[in-house]
Design an enzyme around this catalytic site. Structure first.
Site, PDB file in Angstrom:
ATOM      1  N   HIS A  66       0.735  -1.254   0.024  1.00 21.88           N
ATOM      2  CA  HIS A  66       0.141   0.007   0.436  1.00 21.88           C
ATOM      3  C   HIS A  66       1.080   1.498  -0.156  1.00 21.88           C
ATOM      4  O   HIS A  66       0.715   2.692   0.424  1.00 21.88           O
ATOM      5  CB  HIS A  66      -0.991   0.256   1.674  1.00 21.88           C
ATOM      6  CG  HIS A  66      -1.912  -0.935   0.733  1.00 21.88           C
ATOM      7  ND1 HIS A  66      -3.502  -0.724   0.894  1.00 21.88           N
ATOM      8  CD2 HIS A  66      -1.885  -2.340   1.829  1.00 21.88           C
ATOM      9  CE1 HIS A  66      -4.107  -2.198   0.346  1.00 21.88           C
ATOM     10  NE2 HIS A  66      -2.977  -2.645   1.152  1.00 21.88           N
ATOM     11  N   ASN A 100     -10.349  -2.204   2.803  1.00 20.37           N
ATOM     12  CA  ASN A 100     -10.287  -2.257   1.370  1.00 20.37           C
ATOM     13  C   ASN A 100     -11.216  -2.260   0.561  1.00 20.37           C
ATOM     14  O   ASN A 100     -12.606  -2.228   1.393  1.00 20.37           O
ATOM     15  CB  ASN A 100      -9.492  -3.784   0.540  1.00 20.37           C
ATOM     16  CG  ASN A 100      -8.765  -4.241   1.096  1.00 20.37           C
ATOM     17  OD1 ASN A 100      -7.639  -3.364   1.458  1.00 20.37           O
ATOM     18  ND2 ASN A 100      -8.009  -5.443   0.944  1.00 20.37           N
ATOM     19  N   TYR A 156       0.810  -3.883  12.222  1.00 19.49           N
ATOM     20  CA  TYR A 156       1.127  -2.793  11.583  1.00 19.49           C
ATOM     21  C   TYR A 156       2.112  -2.224  13.342  1.00 19.49           C
ATOM     22  O   TYR A 156       2.792  -1.086  11.823  1.00 19.49           O
ATOM     23  CB  TYR A 156      -0.161  -2.831  11.059  1.00 19.49           C
ATOM     24  CG  TYR A 156      -0.966  -2.733  10.156  1.00 19.49           C
ATOM     25  CD1 TYR A 156      -1.857  -4.897  10.239  1.00 19.49           C
ATOM     26  CD2 TYR A 156      -1.382  -1.871   9.361  1.00 19.49           C
ATOM     27  CE1 TYR A 156      -2.140  -4.852   9.101  1.00 19.49           C
ATOM     28  CE2 TYR A 156      -2.248  -2.861   8.350  1.00 19.49           C
ATOM     29  CZ  TYR A 156      -2.581  -4.265   8.513  1.00 19.49           C
ATOM     30  OH  TYR A 156      -3.017  -4.920   6.972  1.00 19.49           O
TER      31      TYR A 156
HETATM   32  C1  HEM Z   1      -1.040  -1.910   4.907  1.00 13.75           C
HETATM   33  C2  HEM Z   1       0.786  -6.172   6.878  1.00 13.75           C
HETATM   34  C3  HEM Z   1      -3.604  -7.601   5.036  1.00 13.75           C
HETATM   35  C4  HEM Z   1      -5.688  -3.786   4.573  1.00 13.75           C
HETATM   36  C5  HEM Z   1       0.099  -2.405   5.539  1.00 13.75           C
HETATM   37  C6  HEM Z   1       1.322  -2.865   6.114  1.00 13.75           C
HETATM   38  C7  HEM Z   1       1.339  -3.696   6.814  1.00 13.75           C
HETATM   39  C8  HEM Z   1       0.669  -4.828   5.944  1.00 13.75           C
HETATM   40  C9  HEM Z   1       3.127  -4.085   6.980  1.00 13.75           C
HETATM   41  C10 HEM Z   1       2.700  -1.124   5.930  1.00 13.75           C
HETATM   42  C11 HEM Z   1       2.195  -0.436   7.219  1.00 13.75           C
HETATM   43  C12 HEM Z   1       2.425   1.041   7.647  1.00 13.75           C
HETATM   44  O1  HEM Z   1       3.962   0.779   7.382  1.00 13.75           O
HETATM   45  O2  HEM Z   1       1.637   2.031   7.373  1.00 13.75           O
HETATM   46  C13 HEM Z   1      -0.989  -7.075   6.609  1.00 13.75           C
HETATM   47  C14 HEM Z   1       0.105  -7.847   7.472  1.00 13.75           C
HETATM   48  C15 HEM Z   1      -1.600  -8.950   6.350  1.00 13.75           C
HETATM   49  C16 HEM Z   1      -2.676  -7.901   6.135  1.00 13.75           C
HETATM   50  C17 HEM Z   1       0.813  -9.275   7.837  1.00 13.75           C
HETATM   51  C18 HEM Z   1      -2.427 -10.479   7.322  1.00 13.75           C
HETATM   52  C19 HEM Z   1      -2.245 -10.776   7.240  1.00 13.75           C
HETATM   53  C20 HEM Z   1      -4.632  -7.012   5.241  1.00 13.75           C
HETATM   54  C21 HEM Z   1      -5.683  -6.828   4.914  1.00 13.75           C
HETATM   55  C22 HEM Z   1      -6.696  -5.408   4.531  1.00 13.75           C
HETATM   56  C23 HEM Z   1      -5.001  -4.580   4.813  1.00 13.75           C
HETATM   57  C24 HEM Z   1      -6.649  -8.569   4.388  1.00 13.75           C
HETATM   58  C25 HEM Z   1      -7.533  -5.834   4.276  1.00 13.75           C
HETATM   59  C26 HEM Z   1      -8.736  -5.816   4.902  1.00 13.75           C
HETATM   60  C27 HEM Z   1      -4.708  -2.302   4.596  1.00 13.75           C
HETATM   61  C28 HEM Z   1      -4.232  -0.718   4.010  1.00 13.75           C
HETATM   62  C29 HEM Z   1      -2.928  -0.709   4.892  1.00 13.75           C
HETATM   63  C30 HEM Z   1      -2.332  -2.194   4.965  1.00 13.75           C
HETATM   64  C31 HEM Z   1      -5.642  -0.480   3.662  1.00 13.75           C
HETATM   65  C32 HEM Z   1      -1.998   0.961   4.324  1.00 13.75           C
HETATM   66  C33 HEM Z   1      -3.214   1.591   5.250  1.00 13.75           C
HETATM   67  C34 HEM Z   1      -2.058   2.911   4.673  1.00 13.75           C
HETATM   68  O3  HEM Z   1      -3.490   3.340   4.287  1.00 13.75           O
HETATM   69  O4  HEM Z   1      -1.511   3.367   5.688  1.00 13.75           O
HETATM   70  N1  HEM Z   1      -0.595  -3.918   5.360  1.00 13.75           N
HETATM   71  N2  HEM Z   1      -1.728  -6.586   6.282  1.00 13.75           N
HETATM   72  N3  HEM Z   1      -4.028  -5.778   4.729  1.00 13.75           N
HETATM   73  N4  HEM Z   1      -2.820  -2.594   4.731  1.00 13.75           N
HETATM   74 FE1  HEM Z   1      -2.359  -4.540   5.484  1.00 13.75          FE
END
Ligand code: HEM
Ligand code: NDP
Length: 500
Positions: A55, A128, A338
């Site tokens: 993202h 999402n 996160y």
């Molecule tokens: C961003 C991990 C599943 C939505 C991220 C980030 C990580 C991460 C490490 C970066 C965070 C940052 O640096 O600020 C994971 C892991 C998942 C997973 C380990 C599954 C085990 C999901 C799912 C969704 C999702 C299922 C939605 C339902 C998002 C969104 C961001 C993000 C929207 C961006 C947040 C922002 O706008 O700063 N994710 N994620 N992720 N993830 Fe996931």
């Protein structure tokens, strides 16, 4: 004419020149004691922070959430305590796979993150634009993301890797169907829905728990681009979303979403044909109708994008009393991941940055020093730096604890291999598509799968066959005819112009 303010060093002293290096003689060399030159260059070298591991490309805004309907039967969360109550919100929307310079209108899932600055701390809804996800076990997330990013040798994105992985995870077909459908390229963040996707929980003041799903439905209408239009847009601007969103807000056309929940009484979990905590499944609306909650309006562009949007740290671990987690094991993986990413990307005290610091509740904790400790929370008594203490240091409040949750079963590693129920919801979705939507779905697949090997294609067709034979046949035909089309494209169309 107003007098311009005096330029200063970061230590506040007046700066003599911001254009001319101090040199020994008119022709140089430079003197090391010209500290401001060193400082200026050193600062530039530190202007970038690691981009989000996923993202990375995003767009954000500030705004307000207003409660329009009473849901206190479901939750005692303060932000929903009365109709009319308003809460400040920070939002960030994003694509998943692209780097921070990626083009906005690429086919991808979109992130939909909201930070509610409530009076009981920050609640983050990190979802999402799809109500489900590709996988349902946190172990698989790093591998899944690897298939979305660049190949280690070619340094190119690899459709072969993507479909190889998906074919081995047939539960992904629900999400891949949405990704390849019209909704794979929204016209802008304003024209898509947001979903919490996971099952969460809410409890009311009597301690009654419901499992809940969060929905934010766009009031601008769902609008999407075709592959062809999106290619043309990317040819003229890579920043379409930023332009659209920024300008809409500057012009006073504030985008709005209606928030709904679906609510399932705690004791009903287990009575469905599907696992209600499985992230690859929705809860059918007929079984769990949408309950209206309120309106989200995004009405302010941040004064400084980096400060408010790049520095924003959204985390599913940020919940407030009245809102909780569920047994979804993917959710537990995210609860860890996160905040860990934020400590790495932004630093130990990232929660004290302006984007993340609670705006409407006081922060009282015993985390102490470390890099960038630029806040005080000594509670007016320097002796109160450990807990328990005999001073007036803050104490935990047992009254906000969530009601107990009965858990049973043996600790084990439970496979959730392919089951028939994995194909039911994608089938329903496929059958909902009009003939035109299906034709576009097939063509989008053809564009995405064209470069894949025959073995990967065949494995994915076998997955589609289980969803619906027409789905598999439609995609196969489109992929086969794409191959023919490619061979018949006149070579001149793509011939570069020679420099003569
Ligand atoms: C961003 C991990 C599943 C939505 C991220 C980030 C990580 C991460 C490490 C970066 C965070 C940052 O640096 O600020 C994971 C892991 C998942 C997973 C380990 C599954 C085990 C999901 C799912 C969704 C999702 C299922 C939605 C339902 C998002 C969104 C961001 C993000 C929207 C961006 C947040 C922002 O706008 O700063 N994710 N994620 N992720 N993830 Fe996931
Ligand atoms: P419903 O007929 O009650 O719901 C269908 C929902 O599908 C709509 O409300 C809309 O949700 C969504 N939808 C409509 N067109 C599309 C599209 N082209 N692409 C993706 N989603 C679309 O039936 P069910 O609740 O039983 O759901 C049927 C299927 O719809 C599910 O299997 C799932 O694939 C999909 N779906 C279901 C959602 C849910 O929460 N139940 C949410 C989204 C999709 P919305 O208004 O949220 O866009």
């Amino acid at each position: 004419m107003t007098k311009k303010p005096q330029l200063t060093t970061s230590a506040g002293a007046p700066v003599v020149s911001n254009e001319t290096t101090k040199t020994a003689g008119e022709r140089g060399p430079a003197l090391l004691q010209d500290y401001q030159l060193i400082e200026k260059l050193a600062h530039q070298n530190r202007e970038r922070i690691p981009e989000r591991v996923v993202h990375a490309k995003g767009w954000g805004a500030q705004g307000t959430f207003t409660v329009t309907h009473d849901i206190t039967d479901y939750t005692c969360a303060d932000l929903f305590s009365e109709v009319g109550k308003q809460t400040e919100v920070l939002s960030r929307w994003s694509t998943v796979a692209g780097e921070s310079g990626a083009a906005d209108t690429e086919r991808d899932v979109r992130g939909f993150s909201l930070k509610f600055y409530t009076q009981q701390g920050n609640w983050d809804m990190v979802g999402n634009n799809t109500p489900i996800f590709f996988i349902r076990d946190g172990y698989k997330f790093p591998d899944f993301i690897r298939t979305q990013k660049r190949h280690p040798k070619t340094n190119l994105r690899s459709p072969e890797a993507m479909f190889d992985f998906w074919a081995a995870q047939p539960e992904s077909v629900h999400q891949v169907t949405i990704l390849m459908s019209d909704r794979g390229i929204p016209v802008s963040p304003m024209h898509m829905n947001g979903y919490g996707s996971h099952t969460f929980s809410m409890w009311n003041k009597e301690g009654k728990r419901h499992w809940v799903k969060f929905h934010f439905k766009t009031q601008q209408g769902i609008k999407n681009y075709t592959n062809e239009t999106s290619e043309k847009i990317i040819g003229s601007t890579r920043e379409k979303y930023q332009e659209e969103l920024y300008n809409a807000i500057e012009e006073g056309n504030f985008p709005k979403w209606t928030m709904y929940i679906q609510a399932m009484p705690e004791e009903e979990a287990g009575q469905q044909s599907y696992n209600p905590f499985d992230l690859t499944k929705v809860w059918p609306h007929d079984d769990y109708p949408l309950i209206e909650v309120g309106e989200l309006e995004m009405n302010k562009n941040p004064e400084n994008y980096f400060q408010m949007i790049e520095n924003a740290a959204f985390s599913p671990s940020n919940v407030v009393p009245g809102i909780g987690f569920s047994p979804d094991k993917m959710l537990q993986a995210r609860i860890f991941s996160y905040a860990d990413a934020h400590r790495y990307r932004l630093g130990t005290h990232y929660e004290a940055l302006p984007a993340n610091a609670p705006k409407n509740s006081k922060v009282n904790h015993y985390h102490k020093d470390g890099a960038m400790r630029f806040f005080t929370n000594d509670f007016g008594n320097p002796d109160a730096y450990y807990e328990p203490n005999q001073y007036e240091g803050p104490v935990a409040d047992f009254s906000v604890k969530e009601p107990p949750l009965r858990i049973d079963g043996d600790a084990d590693r439970y496979h959730q291999d392919e089951v028939d129920v994995d194909y039911v919801q994608p089938r329903k979705l496929y059958e909902m598509f009009s003939d035109e939507q299906k034709e576009r779905l097939y063509k989008n697949y053809a564009a995405a799968m064209g470069p894949c090997s025959d073995s990967v294609k065949e494995r994915w067709y076998a997955v589609l066959e289980k969803v619906h034979p027409d789905y598999a046949a439609g995609v196969k035909n489109a992929v086969d005819s794409l191959d023919t089309d490619v061979n018949t494209v006149p070579i001149t169309e793509n011939t570069p112009i020679e420099d003569n």
